[in-house]
Design an enzyme around this catalytic site. Structure first.
Site, PDB file in Angstrom:
ATOM      1  N   GLU A  17       0.849  -1.205   0.000  1.00  0.00           N
ATOM      2  CA  GLU A  17       0.000   0.000   0.000  1.00  0.00           C
ATOM      3  C   GLU A  17       0.877   1.245   0.000  1.00  0.00           C
ATOM      4  O   GLU A  17       1.894   1.304   0.699  1.00  0.00           O
ATOM      5  CB  GLU A  17      -0.895   0.036   1.252  1.00  0.00           C
ATOM      6  CG  GLU A  17      -1.763   1.300   1.270  1.00  0.00           C
ATOM      7  CD  GLU A  17      -2.580   1.463   2.537  1.00  0.00           C
ATOM      8  OE1 GLU A  17      -3.599   0.771   2.669  1.00  0.00           O
ATOM      9  OE2 GLU A  17      -2.200   2.296   3.378  1.00  0.00           O
ATOM     10  N   ALA A 124     -20.176   1.554   3.542  1.00  0.00           N
ATOM     11  CA  ALA A 124     -19.409   1.066   2.387  1.00  0.00           C
ATOM     12  C   ALA A 124     -20.220   0.114   1.513  1.00  0.00           C
ATOM     13  O   ALA A 124     -20.015   0.070   0.294  1.00  0.00           O
ATOM     14  CB  ALA A 124     -18.130   0.401   2.877  1.00  0.00           C
ATOM     15  N   HIS A 148     -14.394  -2.691  14.348  1.00  0.00           N
ATOM     16  CA  HIS A 148     -14.400  -1.266  13.984  1.00  0.00           C
ATOM     17  C   HIS A 148     -14.826  -0.448  15.202  1.00  0.00           C
ATOM     18  O   HIS A 148     -15.778  -0.824  15.901  1.00  0.00           O
ATOM     19  CB  HIS A 148     -15.351  -1.025  12.804  1.00  0.00           C
ATOM     20  CG  HIS A 148     -15.280   0.383  12.300  1.00  0.00           C
ATOM     21  ND1 HIS A 148     -16.065   1.400  12.805  1.00  0.00           N
ATOM     22  CD2 HIS A 148     -14.480   0.953  11.371  1.00  0.00           C
ATOM     23  CE1 HIS A 148     -15.762   2.534  12.185  1.00  0.00           C
ATOM     24  NE2 HIS A 148     -14.812   2.287  11.304  1.00  0.00           N
ATOM     25  N   LYS A 164     -21.634  -6.109   3.280  1.00  0.00           N
ATOM     26  CA  LYS A 164     -20.692  -5.559   2.294  1.00  0.00           C
ATOM     27  C   LYS A 164     -20.338  -6.636   1.269  1.00  0.00           C
ATOM     28  O   LYS A 164     -20.286  -6.377   0.077  1.00  0.00           O
ATOM     29  CB  LYS A 164     -19.452  -5.080   3.062  1.00  0.00           C
ATOM     30  CG  LYS A 164     -18.605  -4.124   2.350  1.00  0.00           C
ATOM     31  CD  LYS A 164     -17.865  -3.141   3.244  1.00  0.00           C
ATOM     32  CE  LYS A 164     -16.930  -3.686   4.272  1.00  0.00           C
ATOM     33  NZ  LYS A 164     -16.255  -2.623   5.033  1.00  0.00           N
TER      34      LYS A 164
HETATM   35  P1  FAD Z   1     -18.167   0.529   6.785  1.00  0.00           P
HETATM   36  O1  FAD Z   1     -18.005  -0.815   6.172  1.00  0.00           O
HETATM   37  O2  FAD Z   1     -19.318   1.349   6.347  1.00  0.00           O
HETATM   38  O3  FAD Z   1     -18.192   0.317   8.371  1.00  0.00           O
HETATM   39  C1  FAD Z   1     -18.158   1.428   9.265  1.00  0.00           C
HETATM   40  C2  FAD Z   1     -18.949   1.101  10.528  1.00  0.00           C
HETATM   41  O4  FAD Z   1     -20.344   0.984  10.205  1.00  0.00           O
HETATM   42  C3  FAD Z   1     -18.583  -0.240  11.164  1.00  0.00           C
HETATM   43  O5  FAD Z   1     -18.745  -0.106  12.544  1.00  0.00           O
HETATM   44  C4  FAD Z   1     -19.605  -1.214  10.591  1.00  0.00           C
HETATM   45  O6  FAD Z   1     -19.842  -2.327  11.432  1.00  0.00           O
HETATM   46  C5  FAD Z   1     -20.839  -0.334  10.466  1.00  0.00           C
HETATM   47  N1  FAD Z   1     -21.672  -0.691   9.301  1.00  0.00           N
HETATM   48  C6  FAD Z   1     -21.241  -1.091   8.069  1.00  0.00           C
HETATM   49  N2  FAD Z   1     -22.273  -1.270   7.231  1.00  0.00           N
HETATM   50  C7  FAD Z   1     -23.385  -0.965   7.937  1.00  0.00           C
HETATM   51  C8  FAD Z   1     -24.770  -0.932   7.610  1.00  0.00           C
HETATM   52  N3  FAD Z   1     -25.204  -1.256   6.391  1.00  0.00           N
HETATM   53  N4  FAD Z   1     -25.653  -0.547   8.586  1.00  0.00           N
HETATM   54  C9  FAD Z   1     -25.226  -0.213   9.831  1.00  0.00           C
HETATM   55  N5  FAD Z   1     -23.931  -0.239  10.196  1.00  0.00           N
HETATM   56  C10 FAD Z   1     -23.009  -0.588   9.249  1.00  0.00           C
HETATM   57  N6  FAD Z   1      -9.788   5.791   5.062  1.00  0.00           N
HETATM   58  C11 FAD Z   1      -9.600   6.792   4.141  1.00  0.00           C
HETATM   59  O7  FAD Z   1     -10.071   7.919   4.352  1.00  0.00           O
HETATM   60  N7  FAD Z   1      -8.906   6.550   2.970  1.00  0.00           N
HETATM   61  C12 FAD Z   1      -8.391   5.331   2.662  1.00  0.00           C
HETATM   62  O8  FAD Z   1      -7.789   5.158   1.616  1.00  0.00           O
HETATM   63  C13 FAD Z   1      -8.569   4.261   3.611  1.00  0.00           C
HETATM   64  N8  FAD Z   1      -8.081   3.019   3.360  1.00  0.00           N
HETATM   65  C14 FAD Z   1      -8.315   1.993   4.256  1.00  0.00           C
HETATM   66  C15 FAD Z   1      -7.840   0.710   3.951  1.00  0.00           C
HETATM   67  C16 FAD Z   1      -8.048  -0.352   4.846  1.00  0.00           C
HETATM   68  C17 FAD Z   1      -7.543  -1.725   4.495  1.00  0.00           C
HETATM   69  C18 FAD Z   1      -8.709  -0.108   6.082  1.00  0.00           C
HETATM   70  C19 FAD Z   1      -8.899  -1.229   7.064  1.00  0.00           C
HETATM   71  C20 FAD Z   1      -9.187   1.172   6.389  1.00  0.00           C
HETATM   72  C21 FAD Z   1      -9.001   2.236   5.480  1.00  0.00           C
HETATM   73  N9  FAD Z   1      -9.486   3.518   5.739  1.00  0.00           N
HETATM   74  C22 FAD Z   1      -9.291   4.545   4.829  1.00  0.00           C
HETATM   75  C23 FAD Z   1     -10.181   3.822   7.006  1.00  0.00           C
HETATM   76  C24 FAD Z   1     -11.717   3.617   6.869  1.00  0.00           C
HETATM   77  O9  FAD Z   1     -12.237   4.560   5.960  1.00  0.00           O
HETATM   78  C25 FAD Z   1     -12.344   3.802   8.258  1.00  0.00           C
HETATM   79  O10 FAD Z   1     -11.977   2.746   9.107  1.00  0.00           O
HETATM   80  C26 FAD Z   1     -13.850   4.035   8.302  1.00  0.00           C
HETATM   81  O11 FAD Z   1     -14.211   4.469   9.609  1.00  0.00           O
HETATM   82  C27 FAD Z   1     -14.707   2.815   7.984  1.00  0.00           C
HETATM   83  O12 FAD Z   1     -14.680   2.500   6.647  1.00  0.00           O
HETATM   84  P2  FAD Z   1     -15.390   1.140   6.132  1.00  0.00           P
HETATM   85  O13 FAD Z   1     -15.280   1.163   4.673  1.00  0.00           O
HETATM   86  O14 FAD Z   1     -14.847  -0.025   6.855  1.00  0.00           O
HETATM   87  O15 FAD Z   1     -16.893   1.443   6.578  1.00  0.00           O
END
Ligand code: FAD
Length: 291
Positions: A17, A124, A148, A164
């Protein structure tokens, strides 16, 4: 090439990365570092996306350069506080630049925000659905072996993760972790929950003590005693700390591979020497690392 195709072709993979610059002044420096990392010809390279999307053009530019150098690129994309229109434009830009792989992320909530009911993308899984509608992309997502921070518990977090995957996420990359037992426990739980996509283990060689403070604050990762000792002992000797961190990460990776985990992703922090040393340490272990 799609990342799922790489996983089919190579049983074990090592990927890196990198992050884009925050402004145009730093572009050349970042381009040089990421170019050097690409020369190592890893299985693929991911490029992060700045919070809020302000630096999206740099993510595309760096990912596109990586792709042109012959290494498959994975562009991160976040949807936090964005609109469908902006997201669709960014997806179209990635497609025009030949990017076939997107890591779909929500992004961190801006400080003080808790009500997201008005947003077009709240999680997401909604972004995954949108990308899938917009073209033939291979889409990945993030997962959290230590839960998370917004989730009440691991069960709830894994149920959301399943949404997801059901939305079309084809692989998952983990948040960094420093204790493999936490990860093995997590693997058991997600497989039990019916999540069958490939899991890419995210490993971070932490090469300075300040970085570790930030990591603990952001990811709330558990730091084993062994790593704390290493930081205590070498934090005033940067080169010794770097060597020790690379050795720790290598040890962690070999244990993962020995226990059947096949895909390893290194958070390189744009350091070509760190990426090269880890790749070299695995040259007889992961066939694609032998150069
Ligand atoms: P989600 O999958 O939406 O999850 C977030 C929270 O919401 C979790 O607690 C989950 O359990 C909950 N949730 C998920 N779906 C639902 C639903 N449908 N209904 C209710 N609750 C739900 N951040 C950046 O800004 N830029 C980056 O490039 C970046 N790269 C990353 C790469 C990796 C490998 C990782 C692990 C993290 C990265 N992050 C990045 C950080 C990430 O954006 C944060 O951790 C963010 O808070 C959560 O993103 P997520 O896509 O996991 O969200």
């Amino acid at each position: 090439m799609k990342i799922t195709e790489i996983f089919q072709k190579n049983q074990q993979t090592l990927s890196f990365e990198v992050f884009p610059p925050k402004n145009s002044d730093a572009f050349e420096k970042v381009e040089k570092a990421t170019g050097e990392i690409a020369k190592l010809q890893p299985d693929f390279m991911s490029v992060t996306y700045g919070a809020g999307g302000g630096t999206s053009k740099y993510t595309t530019a760096i990912a596109s350069n990586i792709d042109k150098s012959g290494v498959t690129a994975l562009a991160h994309l976040t949807c936090v506080s964005s609109t469908k229109e902006k997201i669709d434009t960014q997806i179209a830009t990635l497609r025009e630049n030949g990017i076939e792989n997107i890591l779909a992320l929500r992004g961190d909530l801006p400080q003080g925000v808790s009500d997201t009911s008005e947003w077009e993308f709240r999680h997401a899984n909604e972004l995954v659905e949108e990308i899938k509608k917009q073209g033939d992309f291979c889409v990945g997502g993030a997962c959290y072996p230590e839960v998370h921070p917004e989730s009440a518990n691991s069960r709830e977090d894994i149920l959301n993760l399943k949404r997801k995957v059901d939305a079309g996420c084809e692989f998952l990359t983990t948040q960094m972790f420093f204790d493999n037992n936490i990860f093995y426990n997590y693997m058991y739980k997600i497989r039990e929950a019916g999540i069958a996509v490939p899991i890419v283990a995210g490993i971070m060689p932490v090469t300075n003590a300040k970085q570790m403070e930030k990591i603990i604050q952001l990811s709330q990762a558990f730091i084993p005693r062994r790593y704390v000792s290493l930081l205590d002992r070498y934090s005033n000797r940067p080169e010794a700390l770097k060597q020790a961190a690379i050795a720790y990460a290598t040890d962690q990776i070999i244990d993962l591979l020995s226990n059947g985990i096949e895909h390893i992703h290194i958070y390189t922090m744009n350091k070509p020497d760190v990426a090269a040393k880890i790749q070299n340490n695995l040259s007889e272990i992961i066939p694609s690392c032998k150069k």
